[in-house]
Design an enzyme around this catalytic site. Structure first.
Site, mmCIF file in Angstrom:
data_model
loop_
_atom_site.group_PDB
_atom_site.id
_atom_site.type_symbol
_atom_site.label_atom_id
_atom_site.label_comp_id
_atom_site.label_asym_id
_atom_site.label_seq_id
_atom_site.Cartn_x
_atom_site.Cartn_y
_atom_site.Cartn_z
ATOM 1 N N SER A 35 8.390 3.402 -8.075
ATOM 2 C CA SER A 35 7.272 2.574 -8.529
ATOM 3 C C SER A 35 6.520 3.149 -9.721
ATOM 4 O O SER A 35 5.915 2.405 -10.493
ATOM 5 C CB SER A 35 6.296 2.348 -7.371
ATOM 6 O OG SER A 35 5.867 3.583 -6.820
ATOM 7 N N GLY A 72 9.539 1.496 -4.305
ATOM 8 C CA GLY A 72 9.970 1.761 -2.940
ATOM 9 C C GLY A 72 11.245 2.547 -2.823
ATOM 10 O O GLY A 72 11.621 2.963 -1.726
ATOM 11 N N ASP A 181 -5.145 2.700 -4.505
ATOM 12 C CA ASP A 181 -4.373 3.312 -3.419
ATOM 13 C C ASP A 181 -4.327 4.831 -3.528
ATOM 14 O O ASP A 181 -3.919 5.520 -2.593
ATOM 15 C CB ASP A 181 -2.960 2.733 -3.351
ATOM 16 C CG ASP A 181 -2.143 2.963 -4.627
ATOM 17 O OD1 ASP A 181 -2.542 3.785 -5.476
ATOM 18 O OD2 ASP A 181 -1.095 2.313 -4.774
ATOM 19 N N HIS A 184 -0.725 5.499 -7.172
ATOM 20 C CA HIS A 184 -0.123 4.962 -8.388
ATOM 21 C C HIS A 184 -1.088 5.076 -9.563
ATOM 22 O O HIS A 184 -2.249 4.664 -9.448
ATOM 23 C CB HIS A 184 0.269 3.498 -8.182
ATOM 24 C CG HIS A 184 1.353 3.311 -7.177
ATOM 25 N ND1 HIS A 184 1.082 3.015 -5.855
ATOM 26 C CD2 HIS A 184 2.701 3.408 -7.296
ATOM 27 C CE1 HIS A 184 2.226 2.926 -5.202
ATOM 28 N NE2 HIS A 184 3.222 3.158 -6.038
#
Length: 207
Positions: A35, A72, A181, A184
């Protein structure tokens, strides 16, 4: 079904690459990752492939960045698609996998074995490699974190490939450079990563 989804996604991404640059014979740098390289949560213009491309241009490099990140993906996922994702015209491949192995608590020995196979396949195809390492966050158990972090320098040395010690150097654990989050990078964080990576990729292309 999952493999087909990956191939459909990657085919679309690869078809968007600047064909004119390929026609001029510029070296292609493929980003094989998860990602982080896919630009999770960001518009394409702010994702790592685009920002890294801009940074290479700023430094005077003609190299073309080709994104091959799948959100992922573990190292096993990268191994399953490396032959498809890293196309034959690739001069240099940045291997930036392992973050999801870490988050899932996978056996570091399995992660190392998968990365070793990826590197071996790329080297067999005469593609130069930069291996991006990871520094586990403090919430990860110390013994596991140390064993995991040691994979990357050990592999780079054993396989004779260039090492970028920490893909998230200067970005990890900094709320101002990450999305909500906490994992990222945001657009500012991606810019930091691109500035760190670009000189390393240029040096590897010239080696």
């Amino acid at each position: 079904m999952l493999l087909q989804t990956r191939r459909t996604f990657l085919a679309g991404a690869l078809s968007a690459a600047p064909a004119a640059a390929f026609a001029q014979g510029a070296p292609v740098v493929t980003l094989l990752g998860d990602s982080i390289t896919a630009g999770f949560g960001l518009p394409a213009s702010a994702a790592l492939p685009a920002r890294l491309q801009a940074e290479l241009r700023r430094l005077g490099s003609r190299a073309v960045i080709r994104g091959a990140g799948v959100s992922g993906d573990t190292t096993a996922g990268g191994l399953a698609r490396v032959d498809f994702s890293v196309q034959r015209d690739t001069s240099l491949c940045l291997v930036a996998l392992g973050g999801n192995d870490l988050l899932q608590g996978l056996d570091p020995r399995r992660t190392r074995a998968n990365l070793e196979k990826i590197l071996a396949r790329l080297k067999a195809r005469k593609i130069r490699v930069v291996l991006a390492g990871l520094q586990p966050p403090p919430v990860i158990g110390r013994a596991y974190a140390q064993e995991f972090a040691a994979i990357f320098p050990a592999l780079a040395k054993a396989q004779g490939v260039a090492l970028y010690p920490n893909l998230l150097a200067g970005v990890a654990q900094n709320p101002a450079l990450n999305q909500r989050d906490g994992f990222h990078p945001n657009a500012k964080g991606v810019a930091v990563i691109a500035k760190g990576l670009a000189p390393v990729l240029i040096k590897a292309l010239r080696a």
